[in-house]
Structure formats: structure tokens, C-alpha cells
Write a protein that holds these residues in place. Structure first.
Motif, PDB file in Angstrom:
ATOM      1  N   ALA A   4     -70.428 -46.461 -20.144  1.00  0.00           N
ATOM      2  CA  ALA A   4     -69.442 -45.142 -20.287  1.00  0.00           C
ATOM      3  C   ALA A   4     -68.463 -46.048 -21.439  1.00  0.00           C
ATOM      4  O   ALA A   4     -68.116 -46.876 -21.359  1.00  0.00           O
ATOM      5  N   ALA A   5     -68.147 -44.960 -22.282  1.00  0.00           N
ATOM      6  CA  ALA A   5     -67.135 -45.220 -23.255  1.00  0.00           C
ATOM      7  C   ALA A   5     -65.959 -45.398 -22.671  1.00  0.00           C
ATOM      8  O   ALA A   5     -65.679 -44.517 -21.661  1.00  0.00           O
ATOM      9  N   ALA A   6     -65.133 -46.063 -23.070  1.00  0.00           N
ATOM     10  CA  ALA A   6     -63.674 -46.398 -22.443  1.00  0.00           C
ATOM     11  C   ALA A   6     -62.958 -45.236 -22.898  1.00  0.00           C
ATOM     12  O   ALA A   6     -63.086 -44.430 -23.902  1.00  0.00           O
ATOM     13  N   PRO A   7     -62.046 -44.783 -21.935  1.00  0.00           N
ATOM     14  CA  PRO A   7     -61.242 -43.644 -22.245  1.00  0.00           C
ATOM     15  C   PRO A   7     -60.302 -43.819 -23.310  1.00  0.00           C
ATOM     16  O   PRO A   7     -59.790 -44.728 -23.667  1.00  0.00           O
ATOM     17  N   THR A   8     -60.314 -42.711 -24.056  1.00  0.00           N
ATOM     18  CA  THR A   8     -59.517 -42.698 -25.454  1.00  0.00           C
ATOM     19  C   THR A   8     -58.483 -41.579 -25.392  1.00  0.00           C
ATOM     20  O   THR A   8     -57.770 -41.421 -26.569  1.00  0.00           O
ATOM     21  N   ALA A   9     -58.465 -40.683 -24.260  1.00  0.00           N
ATOM     22  CA  ALA A   9     -57.323 -39.578 -24.455  1.00  0.00           C
ATOM     23  C   ALA A   9     -56.039 -40.078 -24.112  1.00  0.00           C
ATOM     24  O   ALA A   9     -55.642 -41.198 -23.659  1.00  0.00           O
ATOM     25  N   ALA A  25     -51.591 -40.232  -8.317  1.00  0.00           N
ATOM     26  CA  ALA A  25     -52.185 -39.965  -9.595  1.00  0.00           C
ATOM     27  C   ALA A  25     -52.154 -40.924 -10.719  1.00  0.00           C
ATOM     28  O   ALA A  25     -53.247 -41.277 -11.267  1.00  0.00           O
ATOM     29  N   LEU A  26     -51.068 -42.082 -10.617  1.00  0.00           N
ATOM     30  CA  LEU A  26     -51.325 -43.278 -11.302  1.00  0.00           C
ATOM     31  C   LEU A  26     -52.401 -43.948 -10.953  1.00  0.00           C
ATOM     32  O   LEU A  26     -52.911 -44.826 -11.839  1.00  0.00           O
ATOM     33  N   ALA A  27     -52.705 -44.390  -9.506  1.00  0.00           N
ATOM     34  CA  ALA A  27     -53.543 -44.991  -9.161  1.00  0.00           C
ATOM     35  C   ALA A  27     -55.103 -44.644  -9.748  1.00  0.00           C
ATOM     36  O   ALA A  27     -55.900 -45.177  -9.935  1.00  0.00           O
ATOM     37  N   LEU A  28     -55.197 -43.103  -9.614  1.00  0.00           N
ATOM     38  CA  LEU A  28     -56.596 -42.556  -9.965  1.00  0.00           C
ATOM     39  C   LEU A  28     -56.784 -42.907 -11.309  1.00  0.00           C
ATOM     40  O   LEU A  28     -57.928 -43.307 -11.776  1.00  0.00           O
ATOM     41  N   LEU A  29     -55.746 -42.744 -12.296  1.00  0.00           N
ATOM     42  CA  LEU A  29     -55.951 -42.869 -13.689  1.00  0.00           C
ATOM     43  C   LEU A  29     -55.995 -44.276 -13.979  1.00  0.00           C
ATOM     44  O   LEU A  29     -56.925 -44.882 -14.962  1.00  0.00           O
ATOM     45  N   GLY A  30     -55.611 -45.218 -12.949  1.00  0.00           N
ATOM     46  CA  GLY A  30     -55.669 -46.467 -13.391  1.00  0.00           C
ATOM     47  C   GLY A  30     -56.934 -47.133 -13.036  1.00  0.00           C
ATOM     48  O   GLY A  30     -57.620 -47.826 -13.827  1.00  0.00           O
ATOM     49  N   ARG A  31     -57.733 -46.387 -12.243  1.00  0.00           N
ATOM     50  CA  ARG A  31     -59.067 -46.824 -11.694  1.00  0.00           C
ATOM     51  C   ARG A  31     -59.872 -46.268 -12.953  1.00  0.00           C
ATOM     52  O   ARG A  31     -61.196 -46.846 -13.058  1.00  0.00           O
ATOM     53  N   LYS A  32     -59.386 -45.310 -13.703  1.00  0.00           N
ATOM     54  CA  LYS A  32     -60.194 -44.647 -14.842  1.00  0.00           C
ATOM     55  C   LYS A  32     -60.117 -45.771 -15.868  1.00  0.00           C
ATOM     56  O   LYS A  32     -61.060 -45.386 -16.904  1.00  0.00           O
ATOM     57  N   GLY A  33     -59.365 -46.520 -16.172  1.00  0.00           N
ATOM     58  CA  GLY A  33     -59.114 -47.535 -17.040  1.00  0.00           C
ATOM     59  C   GLY A  33     -58.189 -46.718 -18.161  1.00  0.00           C
ATOM     60  O   GLY A  33     -58.298 -47.264 -19.362  1.00  0.00           O
ATOM     61  N   VAL A  34     -57.473 -45.842 -17.719  1.00  0.00           N
ATOM     62  CA  VAL A  34     -56.560 -44.916 -18.716  1.00  0.00           C
ATOM     63  C   VAL A  34     -55.316 -45.716 -18.933  1.00  0.00           C
ATOM     64  O   VAL A  34     -54.658 -46.091 -18.236  1.00  0.00           O
ATOM     65  N   ASP A  35     -54.895 -45.845 -20.423  1.00  0.00           N
ATOM     66  CA  ASP A  35     -53.348 -46.167 -20.911  1.00  0.00           C
ATOM     67  C   ASP A  35     -52.858 -44.711 -20.395  1.00  0.00           C
ATOM     68  O   ASP A  35     -52.878 -43.904 -21.229  1.00  0.00           O
ATOM     69  N   VAL A  36     -51.677 -45.088 -19.590  1.00  0.00           N
ATOM     70  CA  VAL A  36     -50.654 -43.917 -19.469  1.00  0.00           C
ATOM     71  C   VAL A  36     -49.501 -44.084 -19.875  1.00  0.00           C
ATOM     72  O   VAL A  36     -48.840 -45.088 -19.623  1.00  0.00           O
ATOM     73  N   THR A  37     -48.666 -43.142 -20.645  1.00  0.00           N
ATOM     74  CA  THR A  37     -47.416 -42.843 -20.998  1.00  0.00           C
ATOM     75  C   THR A  37     -46.719 -42.250 -19.772  1.00  0.00           C
ATOM     76  O   THR A  37     -46.992 -41.125 -19.504  1.00  0.00           O
ATOM     77  N   GLU A  38     -45.844 -42.881 -19.078  1.00  0.00           N
ATOM     78  CA  GLU A  38     -45.174 -42.689 -18.026  1.00  0.00           C
ATOM     79  C   GLU A  38     -43.657 -42.338 -18.449  1.00  0.00           C
ATOM     80  O   GLU A  38     -42.974 -43.169 -18.962  1.00  0.00           O
ATOM     81  N   TYR A  39     -43.135 -41.152 -17.955  1.00  0.00           N
ATOM     82  CA  TYR A  39     -41.692 -40.548 -18.103  1.00  0.00           C
ATOM     83  C   TYR A  39     -41.010 -40.573 -16.788  1.00  0.00           C
ATOM     84  O   TYR A  39     -41.447 -39.772 -15.858  1.00  0.00           O
ATOM     85  N   ASP A  40     -40.308 -41.246 -16.388  1.00  0.00           N
ATOM     86  CA  ASP A  40     -39.471 -41.660 -15.128  1.00  0.00           C
ATOM     87  C   ASP A  40     -38.226 -40.631 -15.215  1.00  0.00           C
ATOM     88  O   ASP A  40     -37.456 -40.789 -15.978  1.00  0.00           O
ATOM     89  N   ILE A  41     -38.545 -39.291 -14.588  1.00  0.00           N
ATOM     90  CA  ILE A  41     -37.301 -38.490 -14.594  1.00  0.00           C
ATOM     91  C   ILE A  41     -36.548 -38.440 -13.239  1.00  0.00           C
ATOM     92  O   ILE A  41     -35.941 -37.485 -12.902  1.00  0.00           O
TER      93      ILE A  41
END
Length: 92
Positions: A4-9, A25-41
Motif C-alpha cells: 500500500a502506498a504511504a499516506p500522502t494526505a 483519533a490521533l492513535a488511529l491516524l498514527g496506526r495509519k502512518g499519517v503525519d498529522v498537524t495538531e492544533y491544541d486549543i
């Protein structure tokens, strides 16, 4: 077999400290190998105002955006994954 191609979104998530739904949500995205931009509000401020402008009528966290498209919160993200719709969005 092809891999599978690495996530690029582009994935952005608005969170608050201590939020279990944000962690899920962060754990699920982490399992998918996604780089996430997180904004702490947690303390409000301009990023909270930005979230409210991008997702009108929604004030809970997390709020997740994939390639600029609002997908909702943690339950919405899990539902997309369960329906097999998340991986194609992340590969786009």
C-alpha cells in the motif's frame, strides 16, 4: 504483491489536553502512518476561532480535516475507517 502506498494526505486535527476522543483519533491516524498537524486549543485563542470558522456549528474536539475537507470528530473518523473509506482519503 504490491504494498500500500504511504499516506500522502494533509491531515489537521484540533485537540484539547486530556481529551480521550482526541487521543483515540490521533492513535488511529498514527496506526495509519499519517503525519498529522495538531492544533491544541485547550486555552482557546486564534486556533479555536479558526476551528469554529472551518467547522461552523461545531464546538467539540477533536475536529479533523483531511486535505482541507472537514470529516468530523473521532467517531466520524472511526466510522470512515470501518466503512473502508478512510484509506482512500488518506492516499489522495
Amino acid at each position: 504483491m504490491s504494498e500500500a502506498a504511504a499516506p500522502t494526505a494533509s491531515v489537521e486535527i484540533y485537540t484539547k489536553w486530556g481529551c480521550p476522543y482526541c487521543s483515540r483519533a490521533l492513535a488511529l491516524l498514527g496506526r495509519k502512518g499519517v503525519d498529522v498537524t495538531e492544533y491544541d486549543i485547550t486555552m482557546g485563542g486564534p486556533k479555536r476561532a479558526e476551528m469554529l470558522a472551518r467547522a461552523p456549528g461545531v464546538s467539540t474536539v477533536p475536529q479533523i480535516f483531511i486535505n482541507g475537507q472537514h470529516v468530523g470528530g473521532s467517531d466520524d473518523l472511526a466510522a470512515l475507517d470501518a466503512a473502508g473509506k478512510l484509506d482512500p482519503m488518506l492516499a489522495a
